[in-house]
Design a protein around this motif. Structure first.
Motif, PDB file in Angstrom:
ATOM      1  N   ALA A   7       0.334  -1.116  -0.403  1.00 30.54           N
ATOM      2  CA  ALA A   7       0.218  -0.049   0.066  1.00 30.54           C
ATOM      3  C   ALA A   7       0.617   1.263  -0.229  1.00 30.54           C
ATOM      4  O   ALA A   7       0.605   2.131  -0.880  1.00 30.54           O
ATOM      5  CB  ALA A   7      -0.705   0.305   0.751  1.00 30.54           C
ATOM      6  N   ILE A   8       1.550   1.415   0.637  1.00 30.00           N
ATOM      7  CA  ILE A   8       2.832   2.455   0.898  1.00 30.00           C
ATOM      8  C   ILE A   8       3.351   2.833  -0.256  1.00 30.00           C
ATOM      9  O   ILE A   8       3.657   3.283  -1.053  1.00 30.00           O
ATOM     10  CB  ILE A   8       4.061   2.055   1.727  1.00 30.00           C
ATOM     11  N   ASP A   9       4.185   1.211  -1.337  1.00 33.18           N
ATOM     12  CA  ASP A   9       4.224   1.366  -2.457  1.00 33.18           C
ATOM     13  C   ASP A   9       3.581   2.056  -3.504  1.00 33.18           C
ATOM     14  O   ASP A   9       4.009   3.375  -4.277  1.00 33.18           O
ATOM     15  CB  ASP A   9       4.939  -0.014  -2.723  1.00 33.18           C
ATOM     16  N   ARG A  10       1.938   1.332  -3.021  1.00 37.11           N
ATOM     17  CA  ARG A  10       1.139   2.132  -4.273  1.00 37.11           C
ATOM     18  C   ARG A  10       1.084   3.539  -3.926  1.00 37.11           C
ATOM     19  O   ARG A  10       1.198   4.071  -4.744  1.00 37.11           O
ATOM     20  CB  ARG A  10      -0.130   1.157  -4.214  1.00 37.11           C
ATOM     21  N   TYR A  11       1.109   3.989  -3.023  1.00 41.37           N
ATOM     22  CA  TYR A  11       0.897   5.372  -2.217  1.00 41.37           C
ATOM     23  C   TYR A  11       1.837   6.650  -3.191  1.00 41.37           C
ATOM     24  O   TYR A  11       1.499   6.817  -3.294  1.00 41.37           O
ATOM     25  CB  TYR A  11       1.083   5.757  -0.510  1.00 41.37           C
ATOM     26  N   LEU A  12       3.101   6.248  -3.316  1.00 42.60           N
ATOM     27  CA  LEU A  12       3.958   6.789  -3.649  1.00 42.60           C
ATOM     28  C   LEU A  12       3.753   6.783  -4.926  1.00 42.60           C
ATOM     29  O   LEU A  12       4.770   7.453  -5.319  1.00 42.60           O
ATOM     30  CB  LEU A  12       5.745   5.993  -3.364  1.00 42.60           C
ATOM     31  N   HIS A  13       3.509   6.129  -5.584  1.00 41.38           N
ATOM     32  CA  HIS A  13       3.272   5.763  -7.094  1.00 41.38           C
ATOM     33  C   HIS A  13       1.981   7.004  -7.618  1.00 41.38           C
ATOM     34  O   HIS A  13       2.585   7.544  -7.926  1.00 41.38           O
ATOM     35  CB  HIS A  13       3.214   4.495  -7.749  1.00 41.38           C
ATOM     36  N   ILE A  14       1.410   6.946  -6.590  1.00 42.31           N
ATOM     37  CA  ILE A  14       0.636   8.226  -6.559  1.00 42.31           C
ATOM     38  C   ILE A  14       0.526   9.471  -6.607  1.00 42.31           C
ATOM     39  O   ILE A  14       0.460  10.606  -7.597  1.00 42.31           O
ATOM     40  CB  ILE A  14      -0.696   7.781  -6.284  1.00 42.31           C
ATOM     41  N   LYS A  15       2.044   9.692  -5.399  1.00 38.81           N
ATOM     42  CA  LYS A  15       2.051  10.598  -5.429  1.00 38.81           C
ATOM     43  C   LYS A  15       3.400  11.302  -6.898  1.00 38.81           C
ATOM     44  O   LYS A  15       3.444  12.376  -6.879  1.00 38.81           O
ATOM     45  CB  LYS A  15       2.971  10.993  -4.142  1.00 38.81           C
ATOM     46  N   ASP A  16       4.047  10.042  -7.148  1.00 37.33           N
ATOM     47  CA  ASP A  16       4.772  10.227  -8.242  1.00 37.33           C
ATOM     48  C   ASP A  16       3.911  10.784  -9.755  1.00 37.33           C
ATOM     49  O   ASP A  16       4.472  10.871 -10.956  1.00 37.33           O
ATOM     50  CB  ASP A  16       5.312   9.048  -8.511  1.00 37.33           C
ATOM     51  N   GLY A  17       2.809  10.598  -9.241  1.00 35.23           N
ATOM     52  CA  GLY A  17       1.466  10.764 -11.332  1.00 35.23           C
ATOM     53  C   GLY A  17       1.035   9.638 -11.444  1.00 35.23           C
ATOM     54  O   GLY A  17       0.119   9.502 -12.159  1.00 35.23           O
TER      55      GLY A  17
END
Ligand code: F58
Length: 755
Positions: free
Chosen positions: A506-516
């Motif tokens: 979930a953290i990984d996905r969050y970081l991706h979303i923050k990346d656009g």
């Protein structure tokens, strides 16, 4: 024909009754209906002794099993009342920690349904598993006093009392009974023992209490926090109290049925559910010799009567008690255990198979294996590991004792009751037969090609998702998009079950979303879990999930795509609401560590697709549904066992070579997290992962992420996904606890059915 009417139990018009009055009337009606049906009986009876029976709510389940649910519902409706009000009003008895206790509850349902004479035997705890709330994003625990609002009326006090001697302390028990209804059959009973002297006044607002006053607190709590010496001692008192009562009851009843005790095995089968009831073995030896049987013969009788089920390979969960505990609680059993150990020693020198080890610790599982005629694991892989690794030295001594009984679940609760929408759809297609013969679900297979049917499955799932979304908002204020993928991990919190791996995803996905990155469809990750009071890292994981969920859910850039929901006080009733609404079933334990899992079976039965490791019963699920209908990932159990053997796993190396993983792990102690959470706890978890990661989340991270992405992509092909759902439902029949109980009976107990 049901002639019982609620109205006869209220003394006034139903429309004028309070909810409590209606509830008590329905309960009394259920008990009468059960009495009218009668109880399964026969010469030989099985006594399923268990420290836990996680029975969950009782009313609807009983009404369904008795075939009077619709009548009662209609009678209430006529009076302008809704049966769901009664269902919501009912308070759940949480008399178990997790899978082991829930399994015992499924088993007594199946035993009754199959017409097998059987009692569940255990303790009548005053408080079940603690009630969980979250304060400051941490788990808080309050006592769960469940005998309220009419609930105590399910337990009928009997006039059976037994004396139980613990050192100088003489206790006098009282037996209570709860009827166990079978589906369209006679009934069984749950027999729970209590002490009249127990003082509920000792229950404060927390879960701590003076553990020294045994008479006042023996049955106050289910498995009290045993991180200290007094807690451990209390646990031994509980175990002995449970089995001494059980042994006395069994001998009384068998003599009544005609046993001369030498032939006890023709009258009783005792199933020892994990090691908590193991003291029944020396206790029976004691009682039999008191009644004039030679001790040697008593060993043989007990061995012929008892059978042991193992539920774990985790060393820390295999009970061993220092000798001085037993000397304090059961000094009269110690000489017997010692002689039983001597008898083993005389035959087998190998130190690892002794009952009492060189330090004076008593190994309960070892006593069970030597003095039972059957030892079973709870899924094929688990039994194989027991035979080949954990209990290999015992397997070499007694290959004939070892057998597998893959767990099962009762379909009455886990689909008929909790998912009437799906039940109706299935029945429309294949008739009623599957309700008593679960393998008939396979008749659904041809419909996996039928688009109209597949659309119906999707629609019914959608209904459940909407219902859950409305319920959870009202229950804990979380807004969940019913169009999102419901990705669900609900089970006890334990590092081996690896909620932390799901969190890292979930953290990984969050970081991706923050990346656009903008995913096509939102995902809601649900966690439901209680952490044992003394289990520090488990509590840290809950804290990290809560802190992270507050970040994600409050970030307008992220929350349209990702939500994390930590369910408060996850219990059986909540599982009944969420499982039918779930899309992805997270079963991600480290391969070799989850003995079976039973949640995995409940999810597949309700049309969720498993995302899991090749562990426990997942292996059998994968085999049944085929690789197109399950998403598996991660190291194999062989690889894991090899790593443990060689002690060659170094978490840091994985962290160093996998950037994506490192970023997710680092986020645990990022500024955002430290603002949302407690520095000490987050750092503790971070250090634990980097420095140890005992359950090897890091090596499985990459394949977990890839596989989860694959599952989420597959979800977009709605017809393709519905087909997977259909195959899962159709193949779930094998996991009916009716099948499991049939196997226990055919291979171990050999009872005659009373039907
Ligand atoms: C569970 N054990 C296994 N133990 O973990 C699970 O794989 C299996 O499906 C299930 O038994 C049924 O066979 C389990 O639930 C406990 O709850 C212990 C009870 C005593 C205290 C520590 C936890």
């Amino acid at each position: 024909m049901n002639t019982l009417k609620l109205r006869d139990y209220t003394g006034k018009a139903l429309s004028e009754c309070t909810i409590l009055e209606l509830y008590n009337a329905a309960l009394a009606l259920t008990q009468d209906a059960c009495r009218n049906r009668g109880y399964n009986s026969g010469k030989k009876k099985v006594y399923y002794i268990s420290a836990e029976f996680l029975i969950g709510k009782l009313l609807s389940n009983n009404l369904i099993n008795l075939g009077i649910y619709d009548d009662v519902k209609a009678e209430l409706a006529e009076a302008g009342k809704d049966i769901t009000e009664l269902e919501e009003f009912e308070y759940e008895p949480s008399l178990g920690n997790g899978g082991l206790g829930r399994l015992a509850a499924c088993f007594i349902d199946s035993l009754a349904t199959l017409g097998l004479p059987a009692d569940g035997v255990g303790l009548a705890y005053h408080c079940g598993l603690f009630k969980q709330s979250f304060e400051d994003r941490k788990q808080h625990m309050r006592p769960d006093y469940w005998r309220k609002w009419g609930m105590a009326n399910w337990m009928k006090r009997t006039d059976k009392h037994y004396k139980v001697q613990c050192g100088d302390l003489e206790l006098l028990s009282t037996m209570y009974e709860i009827d166990v209804t079978g589906y369209g059959s006679k009934c069984g009973r749950l027999r729970l023992f209590d002490l009249d002297t127990v003082n509920e006044g000792l229950i404060g607002s927390g879960i701590g209490f003076d553990k020294k006053e045994i008479e006042k607190n023996l049955t106050l709590f289910l498995y009290p926090d045993d991180s200290d010496e007094d807690g451990k001692l209390l646990r031994v008192y509980q175990e002995y109290f449970m089995v001494s009562n059980a042994a006395q009851l069994i001998l009384d009843e068998c003599v009544e049925r005609g046993s001369n005790l030498h032939d006890l095995a023709d009258y009783a089968a005792i199933q020892i559910n994990d090691t908590h009831p193991s003291l029944v073995i020396p206790e029976l030896v004691r009682l039999l010799t008191e009644k004039g049987i030679e001790e040697k013969e008593a060993y043989q009788i007990v061995t012929d009567v008892c059978a042991y089920t193992n539920h774990t390979i985790l060393a820390e969960a295999l009970e061993t008690w220092p000798k001085h505990f037993f000397k304090a609680v059961v000094p009269h059993l110690m000489p017997i255990i010692k002689r039983m150990n001597d008898a083993v020693k005389a035959k087998y020198e190998e130190p690892s198979v002794q009952i009492i080890d060189e330090y004076g610790n008593v190994h309960m599982a070892h006593m069970d294996i030597h003095y039972s005629h059957s030892v079973n694991g709870v899924a094929r892989l688990h039994t194989d590991i027991l035979k080949e690794t954990e209990l290999n030295n015992f397997y070499k001594l007694y290959p004939e004792k070892f057998n597998n009984k893959t767990n099962g679940i009762t379909f009455r609760r886990w689909v008929i009751e909790c998912n009437p929408e799906l039940t109706e759809l299935i029945t429309e297609k294949i008739g009623e037969g599957w309700k008593t013969d679960a393998r008939q679900l396979e008749q659904l297979i041809p419909y996996a090609e039928d688009e109209t049917f597949l659309q119906c499955i999707l629609n019914r799932k959608n209904t459940k998702k909407h219902k859950f979304s409305a319920w959870i908002e009202q229950y804990q204020g979380d807004k969940v998009d019913p169009e999102s993928v419901y990705d669900v991990q609900i089970k006890r919190l334990h590092e081996y079950k690896r909620q932390q791996l799901n969190l890292l995803w979930a953290i990984d996905r969050y970081l991706h979303i923050k990346d656009g990155y903008r995913p096509r469809r939102p995902v809601t990750v649900f966690f439901g879990a209680k952490a044992a009071p003394a289990y520090v890292i488990a509590k840290d994981i809950i804290h990290a999930i809560l802190a992270f969920s507050s970040i994600v859910n409050n970030d307008p850039e992220v929350s349209p795509y990702l939500k994390v929901v930590m369910l408060r006080n996850y219990n059986v009733s909540m599982a009944e609401k969420l499982i039918p609404a779930s899309d992805i079933s997270e079963q991600i334990s480290l391969a070799s560590k989850e003995a079976s899992g039973t949640g995995n079976m409940k999810f597949m039965l309700n049309g969720a697709v498993t995302l899991g490791t090749m562990d426990g019963a997942n292996v059998e699920i994968a085999e049944l549904v085929g690789e197109d209908n399950i998403f598996t990932f991660g190291q194999s159990s062989e690889e894991v066992i090899e790593h443990y053997k060689n002690a060659d796993y170094v978490a840091k190396n994985w962290y160093k070579k996998d950037k994506r993983l490192a970023a997710a792990v680092d986020f645990l102690v990022s500024e955002e997290m430290l603002e949302a959470g407690d520095r000490k706890l987050l750092k503790q978890l971070y250090d634990e992962l980097l420095g140890k990661d005992w359950f090897m989340t890091f090596p499985d991270f990459e394949s977990y992420c890839k596989t989860k992405d694959k599952a989420l992509a597959a979800y977009e092909d709605r017809m393709g996904w519905a087909k997977k759902m259909a195959v899962n439902i159709a193949k779930a029949g094998y996991f009916s606890s009716d099948r499991t109980i049939d196997q226990y009976n055919n291979d171990i107990w050999h009872l005659e059915k009373d039907c």
